[in-house]
Design an enzyme around this catalytic site. Structure first.
Site, PDB file in Angstrom:
ATOM      1  N   SER A  92       0.664  -1.151   0.029  1.00 31.61           N
ATOM      2  CA  SER A  92       0.060  -0.194   0.034  1.00 31.61           C
ATOM      3  C   SER A  92       0.749   1.327   0.012  1.00 31.61           C
ATOM      4  O   SER A  92       2.087   1.251  -0.049  1.00 31.61           O
ATOM      5  CB  SER A  92      -0.879   0.189   1.068  1.00 31.61           C
ATOM      6  OG  SER A  92      -0.352   0.237   2.354  1.00 31.61           O
ATOM      7  N   TYR A 114      -3.078   0.390  -3.211  1.00 27.14           N
ATOM      8  CA  TYR A 114      -4.180   0.882  -2.426  1.00 27.14           C
ATOM      9  C   TYR A 114      -3.883   1.690  -1.300  1.00 27.14           C
ATOM     10  O   TYR A 114      -2.841   1.871  -0.876  1.00 27.14           O
ATOM     11  CB  TYR A 114      -5.262  -0.210  -1.811  1.00 27.14           C
ATOM     12  CG  TYR A 114      -4.382  -1.024  -0.865  1.00 27.14           C
ATOM     13  CD1 TYR A 114      -4.478  -0.935   0.522  1.00 27.14           C
ATOM     14  CD2 TYR A 114      -3.571  -2.168  -1.279  1.00 27.14           C
ATOM     15  CE1 TYR A 114      -4.025  -1.681   1.678  1.00 27.14           C
ATOM     16  CE2 TYR A 114      -2.932  -3.071  -0.320  1.00 27.14           C
ATOM     17  CZ  TYR A 114      -3.264  -2.884   1.132  1.00 27.14           C
ATOM     18  OH  TYR A 114      -2.462  -3.264   1.979  1.00 27.14           O
TER      19      TYR A 114
END
Length: 111
Positions: free
Chosen positions: A25, A58
């Site tokens: 991430s 993400y």
């Protein structure tokens, strides 16, 4: 049919940290996320201006007003602290929809 369009773009984000052994991430200051209309777990494209690397990951919400921009997991190999990034999100929309206005946040100028 839907088309992909620019939804949000954070320009000139400076990498403040990296954690190779985190699960993945990008961590972004939650205030910057709010300004850019990006939510936690949203898929983003990250473009490194220093080396040309591009990746998708993400978003994890960082501490508000911390200015945190940190790549985690394998993505940490694609940057160095101090590198400049563009962080981009897209939306799927009906192509007949008009006047789609992306949310642009320029961290170099503060706009």
């Amino acid at each position: 049919m839907l088309i992909s369009v620019l939804k949000s773009k954070i320009s000139y984000a400076t990498v403040t940290g990296k954690d190779l052994f985190y699960v993945g991430s990008i961590t972004i200051d939650s205030e910057i996320m709010k300004q850019a209309n990006i939510i936690e777990n949203e898929k983003v494209q990250v473009v490194n201006l220093n080396n040309g690397a591009r990746l998708e990951t993400y978003v994890i919400k960082g501490e508000p007003n911390s200015k945190t921009i940190a790549l985690n997991g394998p993505a940490a190999r694609r940057c160095e602290i101090g590198d400049q990034l563009f962080i981009i999100s897209y939306a799927q929309v009906d192509p007949t929809r008009e006047n789609i206005k992306p949310k642009l946040v320029d961290l170099k100028t503060g706009d």
